[in-house]
Enzyme design. Sequence first.
Site, PDB file in Angstrom:
ATOM      1  N   LYS A 123      -3.054 -10.115  -1.160  1.00  0.00           N
ATOM      2  CA  LYS A 123      -2.329  -9.953  -2.422  1.00  0.00           C
ATOM      3  C   LYS A 123      -1.016 -10.729  -2.440  1.00  0.00           C
ATOM      4  O   LYS A 123      -0.525 -11.101  -3.501  1.00  0.00           O
ATOM      5  CB  LYS A 123      -2.116  -8.482  -2.745  1.00  0.00           C
ATOM      6  CG  LYS A 123      -1.133  -7.735  -1.871  1.00  0.00           C
ATOM      7  CD  LYS A 123       0.195  -7.504  -2.557  1.00  0.00           C
ATOM      8  CE  LYS A 123       1.115  -6.610  -1.759  1.00  0.00           C
ATOM      9  NZ  LYS A 123       1.259  -6.841  -0.350  1.00  0.00           N
TER      10      LYS A 123
ATOM     11  N   LYS B 247       3.338 -12.272   4.311  1.00  0.00           N
ATOM     12  CA  LYS B 247       4.450 -12.043   3.393  1.00  0.00           C
ATOM     13  C   LYS B 247       5.486 -13.160   3.502  1.00  0.00           C
ATOM     14  O   LYS B 247       5.949 -13.703   2.484  1.00  0.00           O
ATOM     15  CB  LYS B 247       5.093 -10.686   3.680  1.00  0.00           C
ATOM     16  CG  LYS B 247       4.200  -9.500   3.352  1.00  0.00           C
ATOM     17  CD  LYS B 247       4.790  -8.195   3.805  1.00  0.00           C
ATOM     18  CE  LYS B 247       3.946  -7.019   3.334  1.00  0.00           C
ATOM     19  NZ  LYS B 247       2.531  -7.120   3.715  1.00  0.00           N
TER      20      LYS B 247
ATOM     21  N   GLY C 279       0.802  -1.217   0.000  1.00  0.00           N
ATOM     22  CA  GLY C 279       0.000   0.000   0.000  1.00  0.00           C
ATOM     23  C   GLY C 279       0.835   1.266   0.000  1.00  0.00           C
ATOM     24  O   GLY C 279       0.436   2.290  -0.557  1.00  0.00           O
ATOM     25  N   ASN C 280       2.048   1.207   0.609  1.00  0.00           N
ATOM     26  CA  ASN C 280       2.890   2.405   0.658  1.00  0.00           C
ATOM     27  C   ASN C 280       3.413   2.799  -0.718  1.00  0.00           C
ATOM     28  O   ASN C 280       3.948   3.882  -0.897  1.00  0.00           O
ATOM     29  CB  ASN C 280       4.065   2.187   1.617  1.00  0.00           C
ATOM     30  CG  ASN C 280       4.953   1.030   1.196  1.00  0.00           C
ATOM     31  OD1 ASN C 280       4.466   0.009   0.732  1.00  0.00           O
ATOM     32  ND2 ASN C 280       6.249   1.181   1.375  1.00  0.00           N
TER      33      ASN C 280
ATOM     34  N   LYS D 138     -10.588  -9.481   8.172  1.00  0.00           N
ATOM     35  CA  LYS D 138      -9.848  -8.445   7.435  1.00  0.00           C
ATOM     36  C   LYS D 138     -10.609  -7.124   7.510  1.00  0.00           C
ATOM     37  O   LYS D 138     -11.690  -6.982   6.926  1.00  0.00           O
ATOM     38  CB  LYS D 138      -9.695  -8.883   5.976  1.00  0.00           C
ATOM     39  CG  LYS D 138      -8.859  -7.944   5.128  1.00  0.00           C
ATOM     40  CD  LYS D 138      -7.390  -8.167   5.338  1.00  0.00           C
ATOM     41  CE  LYS D 138      -6.572  -7.406   4.314  1.00  0.00           C
ATOM     42  NZ  LYS D 138      -5.128  -7.575   4.545  1.00  0.00           N
TER      43      LYS D 138
END
Length: 314
Positions: A214, A276, A14-15, A130
Amino acid sequence: MFMRKKRIVIALGGNALGSTLSEQRKAAGHTARVIVDLVDEGCEVIVTHGNGPQVGMISNAMAALSRERSEQPNTPLSVCVAMSQAYIGYDLQNALREELRLRGYDTPVTTMMTQVRVNEDDPAFLSPSKPIGHFMTKKQAEEAEKQYGYVMKEDAGRGYRRVVASPRPAEIIEMDAIRSLVDSGHLVIACGGGGIPVTRCEARLSGASAVIDKDFASCLLAEQLDADFLIILTAVEKVAINFGKQNETWLDRMTVKDAEHYIREGQFAPGSMLPKVQAAAEFASSRPGRNALITLLEKARDGICGTTGTLICQ
């Protein structure tokens, strides 16, 4: 002898995209420069991205419209994800095309609207967790539950937010089209926001009220494209164990066994670094020679050259 370029799937956090219209356009330009740096290194790049701020913004806007106009039904979450894919892809592909042209490349750039099938019986649907959208008061949350059937949860004393399921991706519906575009030389943006979540009943696909992580969608995409590298970009340069403690240790390298050990120890925060590391380890273990890298956006080129980031390998 013909040598295939190193194929990389790069998952933007998102960053890398900002959270408003102006922030996103500016961030897309910066992100495009980093991605084209990898092209300069001789890599064949496929881009995925998150959509947390964007899908929340779109969902809030559509909910406001339904409150203002009684004849306007509430917009399903799957449609909001689809909107976010197009909105982000529009800025990102234009920024990439411009940066490629500035550096002398004529590479076509394509955003693929991507549906990702999830299993209806995924246990995530039984325990939505979420958070998306804005914070609400208790009264607003109760009204949202009653009017829209939302599941609302209190969030660390900051108010109430809608929570949705985050099931694992099972199939990328447009996989053949994505592969054809990549093989023909396109720089493809796909699986935005984890993909538009759908379930299948015989030949029919139906949108699901969910958000797919994602990182897991990027892992599946990388495996099916036979990528050499999966790069997962985040807000830190390297992965740490004992994060925030006196014995905090930043890792240059993790084997898949190391990652599994640290996961069992609870070293990584759910909804943050945990998916991740899980996705990186899953990709690295999927075939000999495959590696994953977790690092900052600005450090992606250095990471590929082996000078920073956390490398996850067999």
